[in-house]
Design a protein around this motif. Structure first.
Motif, PDB file in Angstrom:
ATOM      1  N   LYS A 113       0.824  -1.207   0.000  1.00 17.74           N
ATOM      2  CA  LYS A 113       0.000   0.000   0.000  1.00 17.74           C
ATOM      3  C   LYS A 113       0.859   1.258   0.000  1.00 17.74           C
ATOM      4  O   LYS A 113       0.529   2.247  -0.646  1.00 17.74           O
ATOM      5  CB  LYS A 113      -0.931  -0.008   1.219  1.00 17.74           C
ATOM      6  N   THR A 216       0.882   5.545  -3.865  1.00 21.13           N
ATOM      7  CA  THR A 216       0.248   4.923  -2.710  1.00 21.13           C
ATOM      8  C   THR A 216      -1.079   4.303  -3.132  1.00 21.13           C
ATOM      9  O   THR A 216      -1.848   4.913  -3.878  1.00 21.13           O
ATOM     10  CB  THR A 216       0.014   5.966  -1.612  1.00 21.13           C
ATOM     11  N   GLN A 217      -1.331   3.070  -2.677  1.00 25.06           N
ATOM     12  CA  GLN A 217      -2.528   2.327  -3.098  1.00 25.06           C
ATOM     13  C   GLN A 217      -3.551   2.211  -1.966  1.00 25.06           C
ATOM     14  O   GLN A 217      -3.197   2.220  -0.787  1.00 25.06           O
ATOM     15  CB  GLN A 217      -2.129   0.926  -3.572  1.00 25.06           C
ATOM     16  N   THR A 218      -4.805   2.094  -2.340  1.00 21.47           N
ATOM     17  CA  THR A 218      -5.853   1.882  -1.344  1.00 21.47           C
ATOM     18  C   THR A 218      -5.916   0.428  -0.918  1.00 21.47           C
ATOM     19  O   THR A 218      -6.447   0.104   0.133  1.00 21.47           O
ATOM     20  CB  THR A 218      -7.224   2.305  -1.910  1.00 21.47           C
ATOM     21  N   GLN A 219      -5.385  -0.458  -1.745  1.00 21.67           N
ATOM     22  CA  GLN A 219      -5.318  -1.866  -1.374  1.00 21.67           C
ATOM     23  C   GLN A 219      -3.983  -2.436  -1.822  1.00 21.67           C
ATOM     24  O   GLN A 219      -3.351  -1.917  -2.734  1.00 21.67           O
ATOM     25  CB  GLN A 219      -6.473  -2.658  -2.002  1.00 21.67           C
TER      26      GLN A 219
END
Length: 263
Positions: A113, A216-219
């Motif tokens: 993430k 940046t990732q949400t999952q």
């Protein structure tokens, strides 16, 4: 607590500006004349591997080994000129075909993430000459600019267990191996969409320039172990040639990988 991962690597870059001319020896009766001619040869790989460990880690996996811009006959009155990266010559004197060089990051974190970015700076191009009294004089290429293109992000897998067991630990397979690199899905490519296609580094500038960015990732993304981008069209712009005669200038590119905080 978020763990920061920072890895720094350097790439040597060399530029030579030489006013061409032969060494002359005038022989007189009962006099012995001795002169010397320097010779050199360099051997290098296309990309230098990082040291790991790679399991559950975020590390720089590869950076270009060297940027070489050759020897050039230029007038002292020349102002700006741009020189392309060179890869040596064949036996018949023709230029060698360009080799592929890569910037690569191994991302084997369990949770991907957190974003990360690779940034770079360029040291001053300098020549240091020491006279017979031991006094050193440093000459710089004022505000020289190094630029290069970055290709489309591609992915590849690293055998992390084998890599971490190796001494020194190096990523496998090599990114230049046949079929080692493969295309990313549109979703995966979007993770690197903020990365620039062209990078320009000014020699001596202290502010880092972003080279490769993973958003940046949400999952968590679990399928991409490593990402590589080909570094191509490497050029050096020299703005002032008034003090380059018979001098070789060298520098270093400093690469830094840092993890971003989680959202």
């Amino acid at each position: 607590m978020n763990k920061k991962v920072v890895v720094g690597l350097t790439t040597a870059a060399a530029f030579s500006a030489v006013l061409m001319g032969g060494n002359n020896a005038h022989a007189e009766e009962a006099t012995t004349n001795k002169m010397t001619t320097d010779g050199s040869i360099s051997f290098f790989s296309e990309s230098t591997p990082g040291g790991g460990p790679f399991q559950r880690s975020l590390v720089l996996a590869y950076v270009p080994t060297t940027f070489d811009f050759g020897n050039h006959d230029v007038a002292a009155t020349a102002t700006a000129a741009t020189y392309k990266q060179e890869f040596g010559t064949n036996e018949d004197g023709t230029p060698k075909t360009a080799v592929k060089q890569y910037l690569a990051v191994s991302d084997d974190r369990a949770d991907k993430k957190n974003g990360w970015s690779v940034k770079a700076t360029l040291n001053e191009f300098q020549n240091t000459a020491t006279d017979d009294k031991g006094v050193s004089t440093v000459t710089k290429l004022d505000k020289a600019e190094l630029s290069f293109n970055l290709g489309t992000a591609q992915k590849y897998n690293i055998d992390t267990k084998l890599s971490d067991a190796a001494k020194p630990a190096t990523p496998t397979p090599a990114i230049t191996a046949d079929n080692a690199l493969s295309a990313m899905t549109p979703t995966q490519l979007a993770y690197y969409a903020a990365s620039p296609a062209t990078v320009t580094l000014v020699a001596g500038a202290t502010k880092e320039v972003e080279v490769l960015d993973y958003a940046t990732q949400t999952q968590s993304e679990a399928t991409t172990l490593a990402v590589a981008k080909e570094v191509s069209s490497v050029q050096l712009k020299v703005k002032d040639h008034s003090n380059v005669k018979d001098k070789k200038f060298t520098s270093k590119v400093n690469w830094t990988l840092a993890e971003d905080p989680a959202i």
